[in-house]
Design a protein around this motif. Structure first.
Motif, PDB file in Angstrom:
ATOM      1  N   SER A  53      28.457  44.522 -28.932  1.00  0.00           N
ATOM      2  CA  SER A  53      28.672  43.147 -29.410  1.00  0.00           C
ATOM      3  C   SER A  53      27.523  42.232 -29.005  1.00  0.00           C
ATOM      4  N   GLN A  54      26.925  42.482 -27.845  1.00  0.00           N
ATOM      5  CA  GLN A  54      25.779  41.663 -27.423  1.00  0.00           C
ATOM      6  C   GLN A  54      24.554  41.940 -28.289  1.00  0.00           C
ATOM      7  N   MET A  55      24.344  43.219 -28.634  1.00  0.00           N
ATOM      8  CA  MET A  55      23.208  43.541 -29.506  1.00  0.00           C
ATOM      9  C   MET A  55      23.415  42.930 -30.891  1.00  0.00           C
ATOM     10  N   ALA A  56      24.636  43.036 -31.412  1.00  0.00           N
ATOM     11  CA  ALA A  56      24.927  42.472 -32.730  1.00  0.00           C
ATOM     12  C   ALA A  56      24.736  40.958 -32.726  1.00  0.00           C
ATOM     13  N   ALA A  57      25.224  40.300 -31.682  1.00  0.00           N
ATOM     14  CA  ALA A  57      25.064  38.842 -31.582  1.00  0.00           C
ATOM     15  C   ALA A  57      23.589  38.473 -31.484  1.00  0.00           C
ATOM     16  N   VAL A  74      25.625  42.321 -18.799  1.00  0.00           N
ATOM     17  CA  VAL A  74      25.213  43.003 -20.023  1.00  0.00           C
ATOM     18  C   VAL A  74      24.525  44.318 -19.636  1.00  0.00           C
ATOM     19  N   ASN A  75      24.768  45.355 -20.410  1.00  0.00           N
ATOM     20  CA  ASN A  75      24.194  46.680 -20.201  1.00  0.00           C
ATOM     21  C   ASN A  75      22.667  46.582 -20.170  1.00  0.00           C
ATOM     22  N   ARG A  76      22.064  47.032 -19.080  1.00  0.00           N
ATOM     23  CA  ARG A  76      20.604  46.932 -18.924  1.00  0.00           C
ATOM     24  C   ARG A  76      19.848  47.735 -19.982  1.00  0.00           C
ATOM     25  N   VAL A  77      20.415  48.867 -20.407  1.00  0.00           N
ATOM     26  CA  VAL A  77      19.749  49.678 -21.434  1.00  0.00           C
ATOM     27  C   VAL A  77      19.810  48.964 -22.782  1.00  0.00           C
ATOM     28  N   ALA A  78      20.924  48.288 -23.068  1.00  0.00           N
ATOM     29  CA  ALA A  78      21.012  47.483 -24.298  1.00  0.00           C
ATOM     30  C   ALA A  78      19.986  46.356 -24.260  1.00  0.00           C
ATOM     31  N   VAL A  79      19.820  45.722 -23.101  1.00  0.00           N
ATOM     32  CA  VAL A  79      18.814  44.653 -22.944  1.00  0.00           C
ATOM     33  C   VAL A  79      17.423  45.215 -23.226  1.00  0.00           C
ATOM     34  N   ALA A  82      14.874  44.293 -26.237  1.00  0.00           N
ATOM     35  CA  ALA A  82      13.539  43.780 -25.884  1.00  0.00           C
ATOM     36  C   ALA A  82      12.462  44.492 -26.697  1.00  0.00           C
ATOM     37  N   GLU A  83      12.684  45.772 -26.994  1.00  0.00           N
ATOM     38  CA  GLU A  83      11.739  46.512 -27.846  1.00  0.00           C
ATOM     39  C   GLU A  83      11.639  45.886 -29.231  1.00  0.00           C
ATOM     40  N   VAL A 108      20.602  54.936 -27.056  1.00  0.00           N
ATOM     41  CA  VAL A 108      20.954  53.559 -27.431  1.00  0.00           C
ATOM     42  C   VAL A 108      20.145  53.081 -28.639  1.00  0.00           C
ATOM     43  N   ARG A 109      18.926  53.550 -28.791  1.00  0.00           N
ATOM     44  CA  ARG A 109      18.101  53.102 -29.923  1.00  0.00           C
ATOM     45  C   ARG A 109      18.767  53.319 -31.279  1.00  0.00           C
ATOM     46  N   PRO A 110      19.333  54.519 -31.570  1.00  0.00           N
ATOM     47  CA  PRO A 110      19.985  54.688 -32.870  1.00  0.00           C
ATOM     48  C   PRO A 110      21.198  53.770 -33.055  1.00  0.00           C
ATOM     49  N   ILE A 111      21.923  53.482 -31.977  1.00  0.00           N
ATOM     50  CA  ILE A 111      23.057  52.545 -32.052  1.00  0.00           C
ATOM     51  C   ILE A 111      22.519  51.161 -32.403  1.00  0.00           C
ATOM     52  N   ARG A 112      21.460  50.751 -31.698  1.00  0.00           N
ATOM     53  CA  ARG A 112      20.816  49.459 -31.959  1.00  0.00           C
ATOM     54  C   ARG A 112      20.359  49.372 -33.414  1.00  0.00           C
ATOM     55  N   ASP A 113      19.732  50.435 -33.907  1.00  0.00           N
ATOM     56  CA  ASP A 113      19.200  50.409 -35.266  1.00  0.00           C
ATOM     57  C   ASP A 113      20.321  50.335 -36.306  1.00  0.00           C
TER      58      ASP A 113
END
Length: 132
Positions: free
Chosen positions: A17-21, A45-50, A54-55, A112-117
């Motif tokens: 939810s933080q990445m989506a926001a 917040v999950n440090r890996v999501a952060v 950031a990428e 986490v990258r594929p989830i982010r994408d």
């Protein structure tokens, strides 16, 4: 609908939810009001999501997980859930979507990258639909 409000909800309000926001804020700017919350918020917040965000040039490091409230659901035009299921209050007349996404908790950056994408793609489609 003048400026739509979107609420992203996951269990811990620490990853998905933080990445989506973060993406929605980045892509839609002030054309959309962005909220996020969790049914059982984490301490941070999950440090890996952060790191994954950031990428992409999006800083979510200063965000704090927030508890899901019925008032947040009432304020939202669109409620997007990500794995919180029945713990999310239902308010008639709201648009609900359930995005089935892997949980980044405990995962490394490569996972986490594929989830982010995937989140980015869904948010881009949402922006196109809400604000053109």
């Amino acid at each position: 609908m003048t400026r739509p409000t979107v609420l992203f909800v996951c269990v811990h309000n620490a990853g998905r939810s933080q990445m989506a926001a973060g993406y929605l804020q980045h892509l839609a700017g002030d054309r959309v009001e962005v909220l996020s919350a969790g049914s059982q918020p984490a301490d941070q917040v999950n440090r890996v999501a952060v790191a994954a965000m950031a990428e992409e040039g999006i800083d979510i490091a200063s965000e704090q997980p927030k508890v899901l409230t019925e008032s947040a659901v009432r304020e939202a035009d669109v409620v997007i859930t990500m794995g919180c299921g029945d713990e999310c209050p239902y308010v008639p007349g709201k648009r609900y979507e359930d995005w089935v996404l892997d949980d980044p908790a405990g995962q490394g950056i490569e996972a986490v990258r594929p989830i982010r994408d995937e989140i980015r793609g869904r948010v881009e489609a949402l922006v196109a639909e809400l604000v053109g």
